[in-house]
Scaffold this active site. Sequence first.
Site, PDB file in Angstrom:
ATOM      1  N   THR A   6     -46.500   2.198 -22.315  1.00 17.80           N
ATOM      2  CA  THR A   6     -45.770   3.151 -23.144  1.00 17.80           C
ATOM      3  C   THR A   6     -46.774   4.031 -23.867  1.00 17.80           C
ATOM      4  O   THR A   6     -47.741   3.538 -24.451  1.00 17.80           O
ATOM      5  CB  THR A   6     -44.891   2.420 -24.184  1.00 17.80           C
TER       6      THR A   6
ATOM      7  N   LEU B 280     -47.444  -0.738 -29.281  1.00 15.80           N
ATOM      8  CA  LEU B 280     -46.720  -0.124 -28.175  1.00 15.80           C
ATOM      9  C   LEU B 280     -47.135  -0.869 -26.914  1.00 15.80           C
ATOM     10  O   LEU B 280     -48.295  -1.275 -26.787  1.00 15.80           O
ATOM     11  CB  LEU B 280     -47.089   1.362 -28.026  1.00 15.80           C
ATOM     12  N   ASP B 281     -46.204  -1.042 -25.979  1.00 14.14           N
ATOM     13  CA  ASP B 281     -46.554  -1.669 -24.706  1.00 14.14           C
ATOM     14  C   ASP B 281     -47.671  -0.887 -24.036  1.00 14.14           C
ATOM     15  O   ASP B 281     -47.815   0.323 -24.236  1.00 14.14           O
ATOM     16  CB  ASP B 281     -45.340  -1.690 -23.769  1.00 14.14           C
ATOM     17  N   ARG B 282     -48.442  -1.574 -23.207  1.00  8.35           N
ATOM     18  CA  ARG B 282     -49.550  -0.933 -22.507  1.00  8.35           C
ATOM     19  C   ARG B 282     -49.110   0.338 -21.779  1.00  8.35           C
ATOM     20  O   ARG B 282     -49.759   1.381 -21.856  1.00  8.35           O
ATOM     21  CB  ARG B 282     -50.172  -1.897 -21.488  1.00  8.35           C
TER      22      ARG B 282
ATOM     23  N   ASN C  80     -40.284  -5.080 -26.154  1.00 10.18           N
ATOM     24  CA  ASN C  80     -39.583  -4.570 -24.967  1.00 10.18           C
ATOM     25  C   ASN C  80     -38.139  -4.151 -25.250  1.00 10.18           C
ATOM     26  O   ASN C  80     -37.318  -4.080 -24.337  1.00 10.18           O
ATOM     27  CB  ASN C  80     -39.578  -5.604 -23.843  1.00 10.18           C
TER      28      ASN C  80
END
Length: 307
Positions: A150, A146-148, A243
């Site tokens: 998110t 997961l993105d930082r 993304n």
Amino acid sequence: MSRKNQQGSGRPRARAAAKYTIYNVTEPAELMEFLMKKMAGISRTRVKALLTNRVVLVDNNIQTQYNYPLQAGMKVQISHEKHKHEFRHPLLKILYEDAYLIVVEKKEGLLSVATDHQKERTAQHILNEYVKRQHRNNRIFVVHRLDRETSGIMMYAKDERTQHTLRDNWHDIVCDRRYVSVVMGDMEKDSGTVESWLTDRKLYVSSSDHDDGGKFSVTHYQTIKRANGYSLVELQLETGRKNQIRVHMSSLGHPVVGDERYGCEVDPLGRLALHAFKLCFYHPVTGELMQFETLYPASFKNLMLRK
């Protein structure tokens, strides 16, 4: 002086208290059934409490699944050192753990795994330290990210074989993966699908409506609510590209709130308004359907309250 007197008074030394009560498995059984039989008189509620408190181990790995299938030759341990197995961290919560995988909910601001340029403490580092408390050779293996910024549910494998099984069969194993987001503006449609080819340009991901060599990507969305110049949207991933949601929402003209990289100019929450709230998959070893779901973040709901 006798050897006995050299060692002290001659009284027997106190034996260290056993760390575990150990039960050997001699025939196939589910964990709940096995413990109720071995621990005569214990209630189902009490067994569930032991599992919730993370003091039941199977072959040295914490097990929280009441119907976990045991096989002859396995060893079930009840720990008398509850504190040793507790896990507490402000940015990470364990939702489920067994001998093969671990499912967590991470807060925004925490990296899933370190990159070549970012060596800071990550969810993987934190979980590695935790599993090594059970056995020094234990490790955590990355399955997805997961993105930082998110938040939400993700899982890690506890051995390389499980990692490869999950990665190589991801689309067959994972049957439902959903996010919730607050995006800018009023969504034109109540539901829809975004399809495009995404290319990682390192600093950002570009999107094309035709095959330009990028990776084909599909995001389904449903508009839950429109208010205050924002829309609350539920998103389901058919593919899982870097993304992906952020780029697809931006391509619709409704960037994720707080996402400066992809065109949002406001940040009312002080974070990216994207949360992975649901993850459903078939267990890579047992084949059981595993379902995990968290509530929508309260801050997302509050942003949508009518003024």
